[in-house]
Design an enzyme around this catalytic site. Structure first.
Site, short mmCIF file in Angstrom:
data_model
loop_
_atom_site.label_atom_id
_atom_site.label_comp_id
_atom_site.label_asym_id
_atom_site.label_seq_id
_atom_site.Cartn_x
_atom_site.Cartn_y
_atom_site.Cartn_z
N HIS A 9 7.68 -7.77 -4.02
CA HIS A 9 6.36 -8.14 -4.54
C HIS A 9 6.44 -9.46 -5.32
O HIS A 9 6.75 -9.44 -6.51
CB HIS A 9 5.84 -7.04 -5.47
CG HIS A 9 5.46 -5.79 -4.74
ND1 HIS A 9 4.23 -5.61 -4.17
CD2 HIS A 9 6.18 -4.67 -4.48
CE1 HIS A 9 4.18 -4.43 -3.58
NE2 HIS A 9 5.35 -3.84 -3.75
N GLY A 57 0.84 -1.19 0.00
CA GLY A 57 0.00 0.00 0.00
C GLY A 57 0.87 1.23 0.00
O GLY A 57 2.07 1.14 0.26
N LYS A 80 -13.00 -11.10 -14.98
CA LYS A 80 -13.44 -11.15 -16.38
C LYS A 80 -12.85 -12.34 -17.14
O LYS A 80 -13.56 -13.03 -17.86
CB LYS A 80 -13.01 -9.84 -17.05
CG LYS A 80 -13.71 -9.55 -18.34
CD LYS A 80 -15.10 -9.07 -18.07
CE LYS A 80 -15.73 -8.34 -19.20
NZ LYS A 80 -17.03 -7.76 -18.78
N GLU A 123 4.06 -11.11 -6.36
CA GLU A 123 2.90 -11.23 -7.26
C GLU A 123 3.16 -10.65 -8.65
O GLU A 123 2.40 -10.91 -9.57
CB GLU A 123 1.66 -10.57 -6.63
CG GLU A 123 1.68 -9.05 -6.51
CD GLU A 123 2.44 -8.53 -5.29
OE1 GLU A 123 3.27 -9.27 -4.73
OE2 GLU A 123 2.21 -7.37 -4.90
N ASP A 162 -20.87 -10.97 -19.70
CA ASP A 162 -21.28 -11.30 -18.33
C ASP A 162 -22.73 -11.79 -18.27
O ASP A 162 -23.01 -12.87 -17.74
CB ASP A 162 -21.11 -10.09 -17.39
CG ASP A 162 -19.69 -9.57 -17.37
OD1 ASP A 162 -18.79 -10.35 -17.75
OD2 ASP A 162 -19.47 -8.42 -17.00
N CYS A 214 5.48 -6.07 1.34
CA CYS A 214 5.80 -4.64 1.27
C CYS A 214 5.23 -3.90 2.49
O CYS A 214 5.72 -4.10 3.59
CB CYS A 214 5.28 -4.07 -0.05
SG CYS A 214 6.03 -2.49 -0.44
N TYR A 215 4.19 -3.09 2.33
CA TYR A 215 3.63 -2.40 3.49
C TYR A 215 3.16 -3.41 4.55
O TYR A 215 3.35 -3.21 5.75
CB TYR A 215 2.47 -1.50 3.06
CG TYR A 215 1.80 -0.78 4.22
CD1 TYR A 215 2.41 0.32 4.81
CD2 TYR A 215 0.58 -1.22 4.73
CE1 TYR A 215 1.82 0.98 5.89
CE2 TYR A 215 -0.02 -0.57 5.81
CZ TYR A 215 0.60 0.53 6.38
OH TYR A 215 0.01 1.16 7.44
#
Ligand code: XMP
Length: 513
Positions: free
Chosen positions: A175, A61, A369, A177, A230, A88-89
């Protein structure tokens, strides 16, 4: 149950990569859900009953733990006995709360960094002594709480990774990710499978026909079908569960593209969906008479759409409403809502309605999505629907600048068809986010045949984008633009001039209104 085999919660501290963490976990076949960072231990327990929570990841963050209003967690979260991974944060926050020291803003690292692993255990199991990772921070953990040990360091960061020796609590300053962290997936897999003990097995299609059947039973349900991905996927799923007890309502407001109503009816009937096409063109056109303000147009169309839909739902006698709401819709309109409204969207997925339904069912509510696309393909929806370019709810009405009339809609519909045909003929379709025509409302002089003509100006808008938050005008070959312009001026007598919109988003939006 969504996370029978284990769920990993992602506590959201506002980091740009928060969604990415959840997606990476899901890619490993484990269900993941984003929750607000200040979730209470009670709420975690409640989620545990439903989702079998086996781990929590604290996202990064933009804050510093020293800021007065910096987002915090309830410290009791740390005592729940659920494995934790701070990124991280999140890494800094755990250390700070438990009495470690965080050094403020002096030794920032940004971008690719090499870390040295001193203890390849837990989250870092199986990794080499040097690893390439992605860092983006200014504060740094420099001393650890009691009972913690350093697992890795970098040049600027004495505690790049840590663990609590007695509990399953880990922190990584980098990170894992993002793809720039070379073995990021291995690190997350270590956490999910080794530390948390989750088992793979979740998949986007392990959704919900059963749930729909159980909820609706022998009752009747209705869904607003737009032909977008959708609502289409939700309709087919619901039809498989409910058969003829589902009515899929396609409201033709008169602002559809050429042949759209017929296409939707044919395609979905072939898939066993009971489709009701409602021709409401005159109603919409009447309401829009004299209206020029774009927001007012959107509001009127949205309201009228709901009215028509409600009338049908009542007539059919449906007790249940199915909606195509997807995960980002839910998160963005919930705790992550952005305050800035650029323009109001008319959206078939999240239909507000005054009818008292027994229940509203959102079969895609937990899916991203691309996961919806995966389900759609598995259900056998045609590729044309799976990869369809987005089309706004108010349709061509927001592609006629100013007052809408049947004549103007017809002009823009013909131009839209030509743009689509030429883009498809040029083999460009798959690279583009959207391609369409706008009737600008400007008149311009031209020559047609031997005489002077005074006619309409059509703007052609063709953009590339990933998620529509930003977009670039597409640099399509001049020959394609030439064919588009020649055909539009030849085939639509009212048009004397065609221009190409060369504005990115931002500053412009994709649509003109
Ligand atoms: P803008 O024009 O805001 O559009 O850059 C972003 C994306 O959203 C689509 N769009 C809509 N979709 N209801 C929708 O479901 C709407 O009212 C609406 N308005 C715009 C637009 O086509 C683009 O892909």
């Amino acid at each position: 149950m969504m996370g029978r085999l284990g769920t990993v919660l992602v506590l959201d501290f506002g980091g740009q990569y928060c969604h990415l963490i959840a997606r990476r976990v899901r890619e490993q076949g484990v269900y993941s859900e984003i929750v607000p960072c200040d979730i209470s231990p009670d709420d975690v327990e409640k989620m545990n009953e439903k989702f079998n929570v086996k781990g929590m990841i604290l996202s990064g963050g933009p804050s510093s733990v020293y800021e007065e209003d910096a987002p915090k967690i309830d410290p009791k979260i740390l005592d729940l006995g659920i494995p934790l991974l701070g990124l991280c944060y999140g890494h800094q926050l755990i250390a700070y709360i438990l009495g470690g020291k965080v050094l403020k803003g002096t030794r920032r690292e940004y971008g690719t960094t090499y870390i040295t692993i001193v203890k390849p255990v837990g989250v870092l199991k199986g990794l080499g002594p040097k690893e390439k990772v992605w860092m983006s921070h200014s504060d740094t953990v420099y001393s650890l709480p009691d009972g913690f040990e350093v697992l890795a360091y970098s040049e600027a960061c004495p505690v790049a990774a840590y663990r609590d020796v007695n509990r399953s609590i880990y922190g990584l300053q980098w990170h894992p990710e993002v793809t720039h962290t070379e073995h990021g997936v291995e690190m997350l897999r270590n956490f999910i499978f080794e530390v948390c003990g989750c088992q793979p097995g979740w998949s986007p299609s392990s959704v919900v026909e059963d749930e729909i059947r159980k909820t609706v039973g022998e009752g009747k349900a209705v869904i607003a079908l737009s032909g977008g991905i959708d609502s289409s996927t939700a309709a087919v799923l619901a039809a498989r569960a409910l058969g003829k007890n589902l009515t899929a309502v396609f409201v033709d407001h008169g602002f559809m593209r050429k042949g759209e109503g017929e296409y939707v009816k044919r395609t979905f009937e072939e898939m066993g969906v009971n489709v009701l096409v409602v021709n409401a063109q005159e109603r919409f056109m009447k309401r829009l008479k004299g209206v020029t303000d774009p927001e007012e147009k959107r509001r009127i169309i949205g309201r009228e759409f709901i009215k028509v839909f409600e009338e049908i739902a009542e007539k059919v006698g449906s007790e249940y409403l199915i909606q195509g709401t997807i995960y980002p819709d839910r998160i963005e309109s919930g705790f992550r809502r952005r305050s800035e409204k650029i323009k109001s969207h008319h959206n078939v997925a999240g239909l507000p309605t005054r009818i008292k339904f027994k229940a509203i069912i959102e079969p895609l509510r937990d899916l991203y999505k691309d996961e919806v696309r995966e389900v759609a393909r598995k259900l056998g929806l045609p590729e044309e629907i799976v990869c369809r370019q987005p089309f706004p709810g108010p349709g061509l009405a927001v592609r006629v600048v100013g007052e809408v009339t049947p004549e103007k809609v017809e002009i823009v519909r013909k131009a839209d068809r030509i743009v689509a045909e030429e883009i498809e003929r040029g083999g460009l379709k798959d690279e583009l986010w959207q391609y369409f025509a706008v009737l600008t409302g400007v008149k311009s002089t031209g020559v047609k045949g031997d005489s002077r003509a005074y006619g309409d100006v059509i703007a052609v808008r063709i953009v590339e984008s990933r998620e529509a938050m930003t977009a670039s005008f597409a640099k399509v070959p001049y020959e394609v633009l030439e064919r588009i312009s020649t055909r539009i001026t030849n085939e639509i007598p009212e048009v004397t001039r065609v221009v190409y919109d060369i504005t990115h988003k931002p500053p412009a939006t994709i649509e003109w209104e």
